[in-house]
Design a protein around this motif. Sequence first.
Motif, mmCIF file in Angstrom:
data_model
loop_
_atom_site.group_PDB
_atom_site.id
_atom_site.type_symbol
_atom_site.label_atom_id
_atom_site.label_comp_id
_atom_site.label_asym_id
_atom_site.label_seq_id
_atom_site.Cartn_x
_atom_site.Cartn_y
_atom_site.Cartn_z
ATOM 1 N N PRO A 39 -2.833 -103.086 -22.337
ATOM 2 C CA PRO A 39 -3.464 -102.548 -21.137
ATOM 3 C C PRO A 39 -2.812 -101.253 -20.664
ATOM 4 O O PRO A 39 -1.640 -101.007 -20.909
ATOM 5 N N TYR B 194 -8.016 -102.691 -20.227
ATOM 6 C CA TYR B 194 -8.079 -102.540 -21.673
ATOM 7 C C TYR B 194 -9.105 -101.465 -21.994
ATOM 8 O O TYR B 194 -10.100 -101.306 -21.290
ATOM 9 N N CYS C 218 -7.862 -106.189 -17.187
ATOM 10 C CA CYS C 218 -6.835 -107.062 -17.757
ATOM 11 C C CYS C 218 -6.545 -108.165 -16.748
ATOM 12 O O CYS C 218 -5.994 -107.905 -15.676
ATOM 13 N N TYR D 16 -10.115 -104.103 -28.359
ATOM 14 C CA TYR D 16 -9.567 -103.418 -27.193
ATOM 15 C C TYR D 16 -8.096 -103.103 -27.435
ATOM 16 O O TYR D 16 -7.397 -103.853 -28.117
#
Length: 160
Positions: free
Chosen positions: A51, A26, A86, A48
């Motif tokens: 990913p 992230y 992640c 965030y």
Amino acid sequence: MAYSREKSYADHKRRDLEFEKGDKLYLEISKMKGVVRFCKKGKLSPRYVGPYEILQRVCKVDYELKLPSKMALVHPFFHVSVLKKCIGDPQSILIIQALSVKDNLSFEEVPVQILDRKVKKLRNKEVSSVKVVWKNHLVEGATWEAEAEIKSCFPHLFDN
């Protein structure tokens, strides 16, 4: 003396992170007020984004990420301090197409099966409940619902 004290305070916040090629990360968005980065703005915007996959490790603290085409103007190299690994369970991730998500990002919960039934006695009446397994959820995600409500909305579950 003062230098060693300051160094000890800084070392408490420092994290020695290393990631491998192919890991999912992230990317932290700036928390400065008024700064718009990565199409996110506002008080309730996420911290965030991602990913994103690591393409290569540039040096000890820099990584190149594989960014989507809509972020083509963003430089793809990032410092380790703005990255977060992640960690997720691939079995718990649901595919959005399988959920049939509507344009307003909502979807309909549909019961699949009734697992159990119980009757709770109150002072003057009895309330019956059923344990329902929902579509796109695990058995552990089954919930207790009022039998009358489920029977009125989904009578096909009570045919047998």
